[in-house]
Design a protein around this motif. Structure first.
Motif, mmCIF file in Angstrom:
data_model
loop_
_atom_site.group_PDB
_atom_site.id
_atom_site.type_symbol
_atom_site.label_atom_id
_atom_site.label_comp_id
_atom_site.label_asym_id
_atom_site.label_seq_id
_atom_site.Cartn_x
_atom_site.Cartn_y
_atom_site.Cartn_z
ATOM 1 N N GLY A 1 0.783 -1.231 0.000
ATOM 2 C CA GLY A 1 0.000 0.000 0.000
ATOM 3 C C GLY A 1 0.815 1.281 0.000
ATOM 4 O O GLY A 1 0.254 2.376 -0.097
ATOM 5 N N GLY A 2 2.148 1.178 0.156
ATOM 6 C CA GLY A 2 2.991 2.371 0.148
ATOM 7 C C GLY A 2 2.854 3.232 1.389
ATOM 8 O O GLY A 2 2.993 4.454 1.313
ATOM 9 N N PHE A 3 2.607 2.606 2.524
ATOM 10 C CA PHE A 3 2.451 3.361 3.767
ATOM 11 C C PHE A 3 3.150 2.655 4.915
ATOM 12 O O PHE A 3 3.540 1.499 4.811
ATOM 13 C CB PHE A 3 0.960 3.553 4.109
ATOM 14 N N ALA A 4 3.305 3.380 6.020
ATOM 15 C CA ALA A 4 3.750 2.792 7.288
ATOM 16 C C ALA A 4 2.610 2.966 8.289
ATOM 17 O O ALA A 4 1.905 3.975 8.271
ATOM 18 C CB ALA A 4 4.995 3.496 7.819
ATOM 19 N N MET A 5 2.455 1.982 9.143
ATOM 20 C CA MET A 5 1.510 2.050 10.249
ATOM 21 C C MET A 5 2.200 1.408 11.439
ATOM 22 O O MET A 5 2.888 0.400 11.277
ATOM 23 C CB MET A 5 0.211 1.322 9.906
ATOM 24 N N LEU A 6 2.061 2.010 12.615
ATOM 25 C CA LEU A 6 2.752 1.531 13.813
ATOM 26 C C LEU A 6 1.804 1.485 14.997
ATOM 27 O O LEU A 6 0.850 2.271 15.079
ATOM 28 C CB LEU A 6 3.928 2.459 14.140
ATOM 29 N N ASN A 7 2.073 0.586 15.922
ATOM 30 C CA ASN A 7 1.336 0.490 17.189
ATOM 31 C C ASN A 7 -0.178 0.499 16.973
ATOM 32 O O ASN A 7 -0.888 1.320 17.547
ATOM 33 C CB ASN A 7 1.755 1.611 18.138
ATOM 34 N N ALA B 1 11.263 -5.189 6.077
ATOM 35 C CA ALA B 1 11.103 -4.116 5.091
ATOM 36 C C ALA B 1 11.959 -2.925 5.495
ATOM 37 O O ALA B 1 12.260 -2.731 6.681
ATOM 38 C CB ALA B 1 9.642 -3.688 4.977
ATOM 39 N N ILE B 2 12.340 -2.125 4.496
ATOM 40 C CA ILE B 2 13.126 -0.922 4.724
ATOM 41 C C ILE B 2 12.665 0.132 3.719
ATOM 42 O O ILE B 2 12.477 -0.170 2.534
ATOM 43 C CB ILE B 2 14.642 -1.208 4.600
ATOM 44 N N GLY B 3 12.437 1.350 4.225
ATOM 45 C CA GLY B 3 11.969 2.390 3.330
ATOM 46 C C GLY B 3 12.161 3.784 3.881
ATOM 47 O O GLY B 3 12.504 3.971 5.049
ATOM 48 N N GLU B 4 11.918 4.752 3.017
ATOM 49 C CA GLU B 4 12.104 6.167 3.346
ATOM 50 C C GLU B 4 10.744 6.840 3.546
ATOM 51 O O GLU B 4 9.817 6.635 2.753
ATOM 52 C CB GLU B 4 12.858 6.853 2.211
ATOM 53 N N VAL B 5 10.645 7.653 4.590
ATOM 54 C CA VAL B 5 9.417 8.402 4.862
ATOM 55 C C VAL B 5 9.232 9.425 3.749
ATOM 56 O O VAL B 5 10.142 10.198 3.444
ATOM 57 C CB VAL B 5 9.479 9.095 6.238
ATOM 58 N N ALA B 6 8.050 9.438 3.130
ATOM 59 C CA ALA B 6 7.810 10.318 1.988
ATOM 60 C C ALA B 6 6.774 11.391 2.290
ATOM 61 O O ALA B 6 6.921 12.527 1.874
ATOM 62 C CB ALA B 6 7.366 9.488 0.787
ATOM 63 N N GLY B 7 5.726 11.038 2.973
ATOM 64 C CA GLY B 7 4.638 11.985 3.195
ATOM 65 C C GLY B 7 4.968 13.032 4.233
ATOM 66 O O GLY B 7 5.716 12.776 5.165
ATOM 67 N N PRO B 8 4.413 14.238 4.075
ATOM 68 C CA PRO B 8 4.722 15.331 4.997
ATOM 69 C C PRO B 8 4.156 15.136 6.406
ATOM 70 O O PRO B 8 4.695 15.682 7.361
ATOM 71 C CB PRO B 8 4.090 16.546 4.322
ATOM 72 N N ALA B 9 3.098 14.361 6.538
ATOM 73 C CA ALA B 9 2.474 14.163 7.856
ATOM 74 C C ALA B 9 1.624 12.899 7.818
ATOM 75 O O ALA B 9 1.199 12.449 6.749
ATOM 76 C CB ALA B 9 1.600 15.362 8.205
ATOM 77 N N PRO B 10 1.345 12.323 8.988
ATOM 78 C CA PRO B 10 0.440 11.173 9.022
ATOM 79 C C PRO B 10 -0.953 11.575 8.527
ATOM 80 O O PRO B 10 -1.356 12.730 8.647
ATOM 81 C CB PRO B 10 0.385 10.800 10.508
ATOM 82 N N ARG C 1 -1.664 6.508 9.170
ATOM 83 C CA ARG C 1 -0.616 5.946 8.325
ATOM 84 C C ARG C 1 0.296 7.082 7.868
ATOM 85 O O ARG C 1 -0.053 8.254 7.983
ATOM 86 C CB ARG C 1 -1.225 5.261 7.094
ATOM 87 N N ARG C 2 1.426 6.682 7.305
ATOM 88 C CA ARG C 2 2.378 7.658 6.768
ATOM 89 C C ARG C 2 2.859 7.154 5.421
ATOM 90 O O ARG C 2 3.177 5.966 5.279
ATOM 91 C CB ARG C 2 3.561 7.772 7.738
ATOM 92 N N GLU C 3 2.912 8.021 4.416
ATOM 93 C CA GLU C 3 3.372 7.617 3.084
ATOM 94 C C GLU C 3 4.845 7.227 3.144
ATOM 95 O O GLU C 3 5.645 7.874 3.812
ATOM 96 C CB GLU C 3 3.198 8.757 2.083
#
Length: 140
Positions: A24-30, A65-74, A87-89
């Motif tokens: 999905g191209g996002f990060a989600m935590l906790n 997985a390993i990736g770079e934070v892209a989106g300006p805000a959650p 989520r965060r892009e």
């Protein structure tokens, strides 16, 4: 405008959820909390560590997985259960799943009781630890 150096993070998430996030191209935590995502900035890097294959799955203990934070805000959305989640892009890289056992002697954060550290769900790591993980996971 002053550009800040990137920071490096670990997120503890089951492999099943990691695969959804990468697709999905996002990060989600906790479980969708906003606070850990707010700690990260565009240009930071996130490495997912998966203790299990799924929430109630088999033990895995690998970086998945390993990736770079892209989106300006959650950004927020409503889960299938009707709860507000965040989520965060991300820009995920093509990575090789890497068992933590191979890297225990090479990482600063695994000195001592690393199991308690990863249970926090989200924590910052050193640039040296990130480079070790990047080298192990990416075949660039």
């Amino acid at each position: 405008m002053t550009e800040t150096a990137p920071r490096f993070w670990i997120g503890t998430v089951s492999r099943e959820h990691v695969l959804r996030a990468v697709t999905g191209g996002f990060a989600m935590l906790n479980q969708g909390m906003k606070a850990p995502l707010n700690r990260m900035s565009p240009g930071d890097w996130l490495v997912y560590y998966s203790p299990k294959t799924a929430v109630d799955g088999a033990p895995l203990q690998a970086f998945t997985a390993i990736g770079e934070v892209a989106g300006p805000a959650p950004y927020g959305l409503t889960s299938d259960e009707g709860e507000q989640i965040y989520r965060r892009e991300m820009i995920w890289k093509k990575a090789t799943e890497t068992p933590i056992a191979r890297l225990l002697d090479s990482l600063d954060f695994t000195r001592g009781n690393w199991g308690n550290v990863v249970r926090r769900g989200h924590f910052e790591i050193t640039g040296a630890d990130f480079q070790t993980l990047r080298t192990a996971m990416l075949k660039e």
